[in-house]
Scaffold this motif. Structure first.
Motif, PDB file in Angstrom:
ATOM      1  N   ARG A 217      64.535 -32.811   3.803  1.00  0.00           N
ATOM      2  CA  ARG A 217      65.040 -31.705   4.122  1.00  0.00           C
ATOM      3  C   ARG A 217      66.126 -31.610   2.965  1.00  0.00           C
ATOM      4  NH1 ARG A 217      65.284 -34.527   8.742  1.00  0.00           N
ATOM      5  NH2 ARG A 217      67.010 -35.229   8.503  1.00  0.00           N
ATOM      6  N   ILE A 218      65.771 -32.157   2.386  1.00  0.00           N
ATOM      7  CA  ILE A 218      67.047 -31.961   1.181  1.00  0.00           C
ATOM      8  C   ILE A 218      66.508 -30.906  -0.290  1.00  0.00           C
ATOM      9  CG2 ILE A 218      67.955 -32.822  -1.368  1.00  0.00           C
ATOM     10  CD1 ILE A 218      67.154 -36.527   0.775  1.00  0.00           C
ATOM     11  N   PRO A 219      67.648 -30.364  -0.378  1.00  0.00           N
ATOM     12  CA  PRO A 219      67.069 -29.089  -1.325  1.00  0.00           C
ATOM     13  C   PRO A 219      66.508 -29.731  -2.662  1.00  0.00           C
ATOM     14  CG  PRO A 219      69.380 -28.957  -1.051  1.00  0.00           C
ATOM     15  CD  PRO A 219      68.618 -30.126   0.130  1.00  0.00           C
ATOM     16  N   VAL A 220      64.903 -29.305  -3.009  1.00  0.00           N
ATOM     17  CA  VAL A 220      64.653 -29.483  -4.288  1.00  0.00           C
ATOM     18  C   VAL A 220      64.268 -28.371  -5.278  1.00  0.00           C
ATOM     19  CG1 VAL A 220      62.155 -30.098  -5.038  1.00  0.00           C
ATOM     20  CG2 VAL A 220      62.804 -30.411  -3.022  1.00  0.00           C
ATOM     21  N   LEU A 221      64.905 -29.244  -6.617  1.00  0.00           N
ATOM     22  CA  LEU A 221      64.684 -28.484  -7.644  1.00  0.00           C
ATOM     23  C   LEU A 221      63.821 -28.383  -8.683  1.00  0.00           C
ATOM     24  CD1 LEU A 221      66.846 -25.782  -9.082  1.00  0.00           C
ATOM     25  CD2 LEU A 221      67.515 -28.091  -9.935  1.00  0.00           C
ATOM     26  N   THR A 397      67.184 -19.758  -7.270  1.00  0.00           N
ATOM     27  CA  THR A 397      68.462 -20.497  -6.672  1.00  0.00           C
ATOM     28  C   THR A 397      69.454 -20.280  -7.943  1.00  0.00           C
ATOM     29  OG1 THR A 397      67.517 -22.475  -6.656  1.00  0.00           O
ATOM     30  CG2 THR A 397      67.369 -22.416  -5.698  1.00  0.00           C
ATOM     31  N   HIS A 398      70.812 -21.244  -7.762  1.00  0.00           N
ATOM     32  CA  HIS A 398      71.641 -21.600  -8.697  1.00  0.00           C
ATOM     33  C   HIS A 398      70.602 -22.097 -10.341  1.00  0.00           C
ATOM     34  CE1 HIS A 398      71.366 -26.239  -7.999  1.00  0.00           C
ATOM     35  NE2 HIS A 398      72.292 -26.281  -9.574  1.00  0.00           N
ATOM     36  N   ALA A 399      70.174 -22.031 -10.285  1.00  0.00           N
ATOM     37  CA  ALA A 399      69.489 -22.595 -12.057  1.00  0.00           C
ATOM     38  C   ALA A 399      68.516 -22.640 -11.927  1.00  0.00           C
ATOM     39  CB  ALA A 399      69.899 -24.068 -11.597  1.00  0.00           C
ATOM     40  N   GLY A 404      69.988 -27.580 -17.447  1.00  0.00           N
ATOM     41  CA  GLY A 404      70.660 -29.012 -18.402  1.00  0.00           C
ATOM     42  C   GLY A 404      72.359 -28.763 -17.675  1.00  0.00           C
ATOM     43  N   LEU A 405      73.605 -29.298 -18.686  1.00  0.00           N
ATOM     44  CA  LEU A 405      74.512 -29.843 -17.925  1.00  0.00           C
ATOM     45  C   LEU A 405      74.786 -28.676 -16.814  1.00  0.00           C
ATOM     46  CD1 LEU A 405      76.746 -30.577 -20.299  1.00  0.00           C
ATOM     47  CD2 LEU A 405      76.097 -32.448 -18.324  1.00  0.00           C
ATOM     48  N   ASN A 406      74.524 -27.437 -17.446  1.00  0.00           N
ATOM     49  CA  ASN A 406      75.675 -26.337 -16.348  1.00  0.00           C
ATOM     50  C   ASN A 406      74.564 -26.182 -14.630  1.00  0.00           C
ATOM     51  OD1 ASN A 406      77.640 -25.133 -17.555  1.00  0.00           O
ATOM     52  ND2 ASN A 406      76.881 -24.120 -19.199  1.00  0.00           N
ATOM     53  N   GLY A 407      73.417 -26.939 -14.811  1.00  0.00           N
ATOM     54  CA  GLY A 407      72.719 -26.484 -13.601  1.00  0.00           C
ATOM     55  C   GLY A 407      72.885 -27.543 -13.002  1.00  0.00           C
ATOM     56  N   LEU A 408      74.376 -29.073 -13.121  1.00  0.00           N
ATOM     57  CA  LEU A 408      74.078 -30.125 -12.396  1.00  0.00           C
ATOM     58  C   LEU A 408      75.640 -29.924 -11.719  1.00  0.00           C
ATOM     59  CD1 LEU A 408      72.948 -32.933 -14.458  1.00  0.00           C
ATOM     60  CD2 LEU A 408      71.513 -31.814 -12.744  1.00  0.00           C
ATOM     61  N   VAL A 409      76.404 -28.503 -11.931  1.00  0.00           N
ATOM     62  CA  VAL A 409      77.385 -28.616 -11.429  1.00  0.00           C
ATOM     63  C   VAL A 409      77.202 -27.259 -10.347  1.00  0.00           C
ATOM     64  CG1 VAL A 409      79.074 -29.261 -12.714  1.00  0.00           C
ATOM     65  CG2 VAL A 409      78.256 -27.041 -12.853  1.00  0.00           C
TER      66      VAL A 409
END
Length: 442
Positions: A217-221, A397-399, A404-409
């Motif tokens: 159920r956790i979001p998957v990237l 989605t958001h990334a 990279g880093l910006n996809g982890l915030v």
């Protein structure tokens, strides 16, 4: 482990840039010091993996990904660590500032996601790349590597843990900021712990990624395939075609950004395909050609064992080796339609001297990366200047693309008030101002 990671993430959220950079710098220092031990462990994995390849239980592409001593791979790994140190801290950045009223201000500020669960196959360098990116972005991480890289992963993990332990108290981050697990049973347990884990990032085979997506159920990237195509337009320059296609196929065939399908316009198939094919064959590439492309190849002096008639499945296959599917199309739109139907939304490229065609291709192709006269192999966090990448996302989605880093915030909203209540602004008593505040990150 998940609970410890959650506690570590709460500490990391308030860690300073100086603390995080000190940790990553120390990691590089220990990786250099422990290089011999790490490569020795990697060699043990390679010897076991070779037996698995010979027995047909492990693919040649996975074997290549496992090798840390290949070329300058280890040095590149170290440089990637240094690059992460030099990147700006992605947390605490103001992305919106609004004056709601006198003494009432709203700010949108970047912040860590929390706890990451990273599942990967064969590539032991992922242990380092992910750990450094997680630390820099203020996230805790639980890592699960493939069994074929067990010794390499453990050696790298021990080096990272020793680096953290060596830090003075004022710079220390929690040891549980980075954790490593080894069994599939542990993965199944973690996939249901959505109260502790915020994001799962699988890196590996389509089968593995699909399994993760269907069991949590956790979001998957992430992405299940890297089925990349290059389209040679009717206005393509043949020298650019030769250079770009050859690089995209042979530079690293086992990579998810290697080209798997070549689409070529019927107006240039007679003039360009023979040269392209000969260049590919010189590098050991085998071709699966549709009827029209096959006819052109038959008119050349290319050895017949280097090409064969394609099947419909070839255009839905991520080969990950020196095999390329070739199809002739009659228009730009046909190429776009083929890519949008058969592609994996990863990276696609067009070779053309016609700007209008290039812009149309890049606008209409549904992929995370769309290139003009450039190799698909550029789709990489390191080459994009991200320092390293945590993976490639074909999600919307958001990334998206190399993450990279910006996809982890993500972000949180902060309101600075002085005793206001919403009732002050109801029934026409008073209006909110909603005026912009100039953003000064300093």
């Amino acid at each position: 482990m998940a609970e410890q990671a959650r506690q570590a993430s709460l500490v990391l959220q308030s860690s300073t840039t100086k603390q995080k950079n000190a940790t990553i710098t120390k990691i590089r220092e220990f990786l250099e010091k422990d290089k011999e031990t790490i490569l020795k462990a990697n060699q043990q994995d390679l010897e076991k993996a070779k037996l698995e390849v010979d027995a047909g239980h492990l693919s040649a592409s996975l074997y290549k990904r496992l090798d840390l001593s290949r070329g300058d791979k280890y040095q590149t790994l170290l440089e990637g660590v240094t690059d992460v140190v030099q990147l700006p801290d992605p947390t605490g950045k103001i992305t919106l500032a609004t004056k709601m009223d006198e003494g009432l201000e709203l700010y949108r500020v970047t912040c860590p996601i929390g706890v990451l669960l990273i599942i990967f196959e064969a590539r032991p360098e992922v242990v380092v790349q992910i750990s450094c990116l997680a630390i820099k972005s203020g996230n805790a991480v639980i890592l699960k590597g493939g069994k074929e890289a067990y010794n390499s992963n453990v050696a790298l993990y021990k080096s990272l843990q020793n680096a953290i332990l060596s830090l003075p108290p004022e710079q220390a981050i929690p040891l549980a900021s980075i954790q490593l697990i080894s069994s599939r049973e542990e993965i199944n347990e973690l996939l249901v712990l959505d109260q502790y884990i915020d994001l799962v990032i699988p890196r590996g085979s389509k089968k593995m990624v699909r399994y993760i997506q269907e069991n949590t159920r956790i979001p998957v990237l992430g992405h299940a395939d890297g089925l990349c195509s290059i389209y040679v337009d009717e206005f393509a320059d043949v020298q650019k075609s030769l250079r770009v296609i050859t690089d995209a196929k042979i530079d690293y065939p086992a990579a998810c950004n290697a080209v798997e399908t070549l689409l070529i316009h019927s107006d240039v198939v007679q003039t360009q395909l023979p040269a392209i094919a000969k260049n590919l064959v010189a590098h050991g590439v085998h071709m699966r050609a549709d009827e029209r492309a096959f006819s052109v190849l038959q008119s050349t002096d290319i050895a017949t064992e280097m090409y064969q008639a394609s099947t419909p499945e070839d255009f839905d296959t991520e080969f990950l080796e020196l095999i390329l599917a070739i199809k002739v199309v009659d228009s730009l739109q046909e190429a776009i339609d083929h890519i949008n139907i058969h592609g994996s939304h990863h990276t696609e490229s067009i070779i053309t001297e016609n700007k209008e065609n290039a812009e149309l291709f890049m606008a209409k192709v549904d992929a995370a990366g769309v290139f003009w006269n450039a190799s698909t192999r550029f789709s990489d966090g390191f080459r994009y200047g991200f320092g390293a990448e945590i993976g490639v996302s074909t999600n919307k989605t958001h990334a998206r693309g190399p993450v990279g880093l910006n996809g982890l915030v993500i972000y949180k909203y902060k309101i600075y008030g002085s005793g206001q209540a919403v009732s002050d602004y109801e029934a026409g008593k008073k209006s909110l101002l909603h005026s912009k505040i100039p953003i000064d990150q300093e």
